[in-house]
Design an enzyme around this catalytic site. Sequence first.
Site, PDB file in Angstrom:
ATOM      1  N   LYS A  58      44.081  31.519  42.936  1.00 53.62           N
ATOM      2  CA  LYS A  58      43.739  30.889  41.716  1.00 53.62           C
ATOM      3  C   LYS A  58      44.958  29.675  41.767  1.00 53.62           C
ATOM      4  O   LYS A  58      44.396  28.466  41.439  1.00 53.62           O
ATOM      5  CB  LYS A  58      43.971  31.440  40.429  1.00 53.62           C
ATOM      6  CG  LYS A  58      43.103  32.536  40.413  1.00 53.62           C
ATOM      7  CD  LYS A  58      41.741  32.638  41.026  1.00 53.62           C
ATOM      8  CE  LYS A  58      41.185  33.793  41.303  1.00 53.62           C
ATOM      9  NZ  LYS A  58      41.519  34.558  42.344  1.00 53.62           N
ATOM     10  N   GLY A 192      32.150  37.571  50.647  1.00 53.66           N
ATOM     11  CA  GLY A 192      32.705  38.296  49.257  1.00 53.66           C
ATOM     12  C   GLY A 192      33.406  37.350  48.621  1.00 53.66           C
ATOM     13  O   GLY A 192      33.545  36.100  48.799  1.00 53.66           O
ATOM     14  N   ILE A 194      36.943  37.070  48.298  1.00 51.03           N
ATOM     15  CA  ILE A 194      37.990  36.417  49.048  1.00 51.03           C
ATOM     16  C   ILE A 194      37.490  35.307  49.950  1.00 51.03           C
ATOM     17  O   ILE A 194      38.084  34.339  50.259  1.00 51.03           O
ATOM     18  CB  ILE A 194      38.892  37.554  49.893  1.00 51.03           C
ATOM     19  CG1 ILE A 194      39.636  38.294  48.897  1.00 51.03           C
ATOM     20  CG2 ILE A 194      40.114  36.883  50.885  1.00 51.03           C
ATOM     21  CD1 ILE A 194      40.168  39.712  49.482  1.00 51.03           C
ATOM     22  N   GLU A 213      27.963  36.519  57.479  1.00 52.24           N
ATOM     23  CA  GLU A 213      27.750  37.565  56.658  1.00 52.24           C
ATOM     24  C   GLU A 213      26.636  38.589  57.308  1.00 52.24           C
ATOM     25  O   GLU A 213      25.978  38.091  57.863  1.00 52.24           O
ATOM     26  CB  GLU A 213      27.311  37.290  55.393  1.00 52.24           C
ATOM     27  CG  GLU A 213      26.817  38.191  54.253  1.00 52.24           C
ATOM     28  CD  GLU A 213      28.104  39.280  54.162  1.00 52.24           C
ATOM     29  OE1 GLU A 213      27.754  40.224  54.310  1.00 52.24           O
ATOM     30  OE2 GLU A 213      29.022  38.746  53.640  1.00 52.24           O
ATOM     31  N   ASP A 326      43.143  50.252  42.640  1.00 47.58           N
ATOM     32  CA  ASP A 326      42.480  50.195  44.055  1.00 47.58           C
ATOM     33  C   ASP A 326      42.448  51.475  45.007  1.00 47.58           C
ATOM     34  O   ASP A 326      41.794  51.646  45.757  1.00 47.58           O
ATOM     35  CB  ASP A 326      43.103  49.057  44.828  1.00 47.58           C
ATOM     36  CG  ASP A 326      42.424  47.757  44.276  1.00 47.58           C
ATOM     37  OD1 ASP A 326      42.128  47.566  43.210  1.00 47.58           O
ATOM     38  OD2 ASP A 326      42.996  46.891  45.086  1.00 47.58           O
ATOM     39  N   HIS A 458      30.341  23.502  18.413  1.00 50.42           N
ATOM     40  CA  HIS A 458      29.610  22.168  19.101  1.00 50.42           C
ATOM     41  C   HIS A 458      30.430  21.005  19.070  1.00 50.42           C
ATOM     42  O   HIS A 458      31.082  20.450  18.116  1.00 50.42           O
ATOM     43  CB  HIS A 458      28.449  21.986  18.258  1.00 50.42           C
ATOM     44  CG  HIS A 458      27.646  20.670  18.659  1.00 50.42           C
ATOM     45  ND1 HIS A 458      27.005  20.827  20.019  1.00 50.42           N
ATOM     46  CD2 HIS A 458      27.722  19.520  18.383  1.00 50.42           C
ATOM     47  CE1 HIS A 458      26.249  19.738  20.315  1.00 50.42           C
ATOM     48  NE2 HIS A 458      26.865  18.858  19.166  1.00 50.42           N
TER      49      HIS A 458
END
Length: 479
Positions: A58, A192, A194, A213, A326, A458
């Site tokens: 990021k 994907g 990454i 891909e 993970d 707004h």
Amino acid sequence: MSNQFDVIVIGAGPGGYIAAIRAAQLGFKVACIDEWKNAKGGAAPGGTCTNVGCIPSKALLQSSEHYEHAAHHFADHGISMDNLSIDVAKMIGRKDTVVKQNNDGILYLFKKNKVSFFHGRGSFVKAADGQYEVAVAGDKPDTLTAKHVVIATGSNARQLAGVPFDEKLILSNDGALAIGEAPKKLGVIGSGVIGLEMGSVWRRLGADVTVLEAMPAFLAAVDEQVAKEAQKLFTKQGLKLQLGVKIGEIKTTKKGKATGVSVAYTDAAGAEQILECDKLIVSIGRVPNTIGLNADGVGLQLDERGAIVVNADCQTNLPNVWAVGDVVRGPMLAHKAEEEGVAVAERIAGQHGHVDFDIIPWVIYTSPEIAWVGKTEQALKAEGRSYKAGSFPFIANGRARALGDTNGFVKFLADANTDEILGVHIIGPYASELISEAVVAMAFKASAEDIARICHAHPSLSEATKEAALAVDKRTLNF
């Protein structure tokens, strides 16, 4: 210091350090073991997310987006940029600083919450008398004992068979985050998260990027309408997307002093092709990390993918051994790991920790950003479920016009009978932030009408979510 603990956490990524801190807050004596090292050999807790994933990517995405805005969009605002340049080394240095700040922040939180941190690789030694003995291998070897063990060892980048990462020419996400200068030609295998994020970073800085891909459809897990819009916009930006390819031989090349990579592949039409590039990023997914854990030594069950087998509460087949993130089933997302980490700590304390896997948001931090939660339209069709759909384009949103970023739209999917929100899909500016409203709404079983009737500021991008909710019933406030 006594090495007897109530809870030992192996791994200090998002799942591990969160579990350790929450367990300490609940009154347990907690140890956390983690082996990540920084460039100086010091402790670098935070796992893949902090060190070579979410955080550094990021940082580079932000830097490269600033550069692209300066090069191509500032003029629209009356801002002239003469002799624009990019110092890639300084950009990488800033990324490293951001990473270190996060590493240090985790160490501070450990100290604040009285979590004992051990720098090294944790592995099971034995189980005896209702306790687990865990070894710490590192500069200061140690042995710890606890009743409860939480495994949060994360994942590793998946390699192509016979094509190991050298992190110089053939790169995982780690090497992709440390390229010294923008390559002239960059190859990416895998479209994907990454692959698209790293491809976007280096395309913005001048690289000619080709993405290969294997799947015939782009972003197959994403809502089809969003995926088609993303493919159109990324192609317009200059990413060369090759779908339905079959990868053949990959070899490094050398012409004079120049090195590179040659990728042989068969395209979707069956024609043999060669991609010559300066560097190749391989982003074909990740595999659970149980290396060195000594799972066999204590009888810890793994599945055919190498993931630790757990039940719905993250309990393994061993008493009082838990696993999160993970290294277990489910999406490999940092925030999913965090939620599991908190839930496990609370379950150890006898509480009722809960994670709703149906409303975990997904984000791709490209430009435009892509974010979604819940069911896709193709999934609802496959289920045969009756639904209503409504969407609203950012080009009709005043705040998006003022930002100068009008690509994309918000899409709502709701039950045709009850109006309960079943899925929300966003492609456009700040989608990563806007999706949270949908997550909260779905957590409380809100209807599309509920969102439509809530007052939104707004001008704001969130008005597009209101309009999309209104569109579910073919209504609009935007005249």
